[in-house]
Design an enzyme around this catalytic site. Structure first.
Site, mmCIF file in Angstrom:
data_model
loop_
_atom_site.group_PDB
_atom_site.id
_atom_site.type_symbol
_atom_site.label_atom_id
_atom_site.label_comp_id
_atom_site.label_asym_id
_atom_site.label_seq_id
_atom_site.Cartn_x
_atom_site.Cartn_y
_atom_site.Cartn_z
ATOM 1 N N VAL A 1 10.523 2.703 12.044
ATOM 2 C CA VAL A 1 9.586 3.648 12.662
ATOM 3 C C VAL A 1 9.448 3.434 14.164
ATOM 4 O O VAL A 1 8.994 4.338 14.877
ATOM 5 C CB VAL A 1 8.188 3.596 12.006
ATOM 6 C CG1 VAL A 1 8.253 4.094 10.572
ATOM 7 C CG2 VAL A 1 7.575 2.213 12.102
ATOM 8 N N TYR B 1 -2.533 -7.036 17.180
ATOM 9 C CA TYR B 1 -2.594 -6.182 15.993
ATOM 10 C C TYR B 1 -3.830 -5.291 16.038
ATOM 11 O O TYR B 1 -3.757 -4.074 15.794
ATOM 12 C CB TYR B 1 -2.615 -7.065 14.748
ATOM 13 C CG TYR B 1 -2.768 -6.331 13.447
ATOM 14 C CD1 TYR B 1 -1.683 -5.703 12.852
ATOM 15 C CD2 TYR B 1 -3.994 -6.293 12.785
ATOM 16 C CE1 TYR B 1 -1.820 -5.041 11.643
ATOM 17 C CE2 TYR B 1 -4.145 -5.640 11.580
ATOM 18 C CZ TYR B 1 -3.053 -5.013 11.005
ATOM 19 O OH TYR B 1 -3.197 -4.341 9.808
ATOM 20 N N ILE C 1 0.827 -1.202 0.000
ATOM 21 C CA ILE C 1 0.000 0.000 0.000
ATOM 22 C C ILE C 1 0.863 1.253 0.000
ATOM 23 O O ILE C 1 0.589 2.216 -0.717
ATOM 24 C CB ILE C 1 -0.949 -0.007 1.213
ATOM 25 C CG1 ILE C 1 -2.030 -1.080 1.038
ATOM 26 C CG2 ILE C 1 -1.597 1.364 1.401
ATOM 27 C CD1 ILE C 1 -2.905 -1.280 2.264
#
Length: 253
Positions: free
Chosen positions: A61, A151, A19
């Site tokens: 990140v 998640y 994505i």
């Protein structure tokens, strides 16, 4: 394809594949200068070579200091107007087998990675009174799924962050939104398909069907569909859209 209001600098985390790469490509085609951030330089360089981005920034990140440093470097070329906080990982396990380390991994990348990225770009956006922040969350941030409690918890946290930060910034021209894709046809999903095949003995087609059945349209979402939603949120016409979690999921949510 609609353009962006002027020559903007967009930073896409996890922009080397899936994505993220599609979002980077769409933003570049719309006229933005695009920096893709990720852990693997070779993957990022491939995105640049393919014309999906212009610059790379290498960082995990989950590492706030590294993210701050590379975003500061990217900002020296041009202040960042658009942040797409897309980087993420997915692991599945029953809750009884989901230890604290699994929860930390999911939180560190999927949630704190968004926090770190926003923290690095927001001061400049506020100073310039302009910005578009879009977090790529998931339908797992809007509902529950079995066997992905860690998640799902992390993605719920992302949606909560978006909704709260949007209110803090409502009097500025900085908008904060999330897109929440359903099961999307990417290499990340391929890992889930392989996992289903190994654990259940199902064929590839049966494993895909098991995931696609969540979508009332009976199919996987395409990365292009997610990227188009992101592009709209980055446009001038979406200035009144903030604090939203937009499902791109064929009516699942």
């Amino acid at each position: 394809m609609p353009g962006l209001p002027h020559s903007l600098h967009a930073l896409v985390t996890g922009g080397g594949r899936g994505i993220g790469r599609q979002v980077a490509s769409v933003l570049a085609q719309a006229g933005a200068t695009v920096t893709v951030l990720g852990r693997h330089r070779a993957t990022l360089d491939q995105a640049v070579a393919a014309g999906a981005a212009h610059f790379v920034a290498v960082a995990d990140v989950a590492d706030q200091a590294a993210v701050s440093a590379v975003i500061a470097e990217a900002s020296r070329r041009q202040p960042i107007d658009i942040l797409i906080a897309n980087a993420g990982v997915a692991e599945s396990a029953p809750f009884a087998k989901s230890d604290a380390a699994l929860f930390r991994r999911m939180i560190d990348v999927n949630f704190m990675g968004v926090v770190h990225s926003i923290a690095a770009v927001l001061p400049s956006m506020r100073d310039r009174n302009y910005g578009r922040i879009v977090a790529v969350a998931s339908t797992a941030g809007l509902k529950g799924y079995a066997y992905v409690s860690a998640y799902s918890a992390a993605k719920h946290a992302v949606v909560g962050l978006v909704r709260s930060l949007a209110l803090e910034l409502a009097t500025t021209r900085v908008t904060v939104n999330a897109v929440c894709p359903g099961f999307t046809d990417t290499d990340l999903l391929a890992g889930s398909i392989d996992n289903i095949m190994k654990k259940t003995g199902r064929s590839h087609e049966q494993a895909v069907a098991e995931l696609a059945k969540h979508n009332p349209q009976g199919r996987l979402v395409s990365p292009e569909e997610v990227a188009d939603a992101v592009l709209w949120l980055c446009g001038e016409g979406a200035g009144a859209i903030t604090g939203q979690a937009i499902a791109v999921a064929g009516g699942e949510v």
